[in-house]
Design an enzyme around this catalytic site. Sequence first.
Site, PDB file in Angstrom:
ATOM      1  CB  CYS A  29      -1.101   0.123   1.316  1.00 33.86           C
ATOM      2  SG  CYS A  29      -1.537  -1.453   1.315  1.00 33.86           S
ATOM      3  CG  HIS A  82      -3.775   3.520   2.512  1.00 32.76           C
ATOM      4  ND1 HIS A  82      -4.284   2.469   1.102  1.00 32.76           N
ATOM      5  CD2 HIS A  82      -3.080   2.249   3.006  1.00 32.76           C
ATOM      6  CE1 HIS A  82      -4.506   1.797   1.103  1.00 32.76           C
ATOM      7  NE2 HIS A  82      -3.100   0.689   2.184  1.00 32.76           N
ATOM      8  CG  ASN A  94      -6.949  -0.465   1.461  1.00 32.61           C
ATOM      9  OD1 ASN A  94      -6.042  -0.676   1.119  1.00 32.61           O
ATOM     10  ND2 ASN A  94      -6.121  -1.139   2.356  1.00 32.61           N
TER      11      ASN A  94
END
Length: 310
Positions: free
Chosen positions: A112, A235, A265
Amino acid sequence: MNAGIIGMGRCLPEDKLTNFQLEQRMDTNDEWIRTMTGIEERRIAKDEQDTSDMAREAAKKAIEDAGIDPADIGLILVATVTPDQPFPSVACVIQQEIGAVNAAAMDVSAACAGFMYGVITAKQFIESDVYKYVLVVGVEKLSKITNWEDRNTAVLFGDGAGAAVIGKVSEGRGILSFELGADGRGGKHLYQDEHLVMNGREVFKFAVRQMGESALNVIEKAGLEKEDVDFLIPHQANIRIMEAARERLDLPVEKMSKTIHKYGNTSAASIPISLVEDVEEGRIKEDDVIVMVGFGGGLTWGAIAMKWGK
């Protein structure tokens, strides 16, 4: 002159998977998912739409937005942990399709935090005059490594791509400071076996601490104060983690990017997807100071302070 973002684009699959649809598939419910994660729905790519397909579309939009000749791109960096296959890289797959025939190409695997790693790598090549332009793409098809029987992870992830063309920008703008980091001791808490596996409690604790620390670090490295920050793009992993980072910076709610409720996500794609939306909808303006910060499997993290504009 500093390196900065001169063009952006994104690709989101058409199909939406809502919390209510997940209720039909596993023992969970919409209220729990929204309360614990902030997610209401996520995009899921069709079987025939692979990672490279989304990367290509986002990249084409970024190149068009930058108004450059793709043949002038010197390097393609694709941040992903869900490539079409182990090799060739997604970067190589899309190179010819987007017309970047003179570019070197490779994938970046930092989960990520991958887009942060890609942009900061691109900065080095631009500011050392090795390449005129570097294309950075964050893209994931997480649906193909998600265990749809595991309600703790299946509710979290979505698919998508975001891309940025990095080049030189006018004096005072662009990347002001950055931080990259990794702690391999935490790799056991977030990894891929047959499917994606996560120790949610440990990852949450790490992320709440690291996101805030990294954001503050790049602000200090840039010679700025918290009150100088106009917008935060964390994020999009979990609304509670995001809020913790926002509170560390003493920012009001309206100064933090929030797309997690729509897209879930999307790992390496989450920051560029959000960035495109925030610019298009006017939340980020010329000369705004923005902070982008991400964390991921590895464990990895990265943050950038940037003055927006070409």
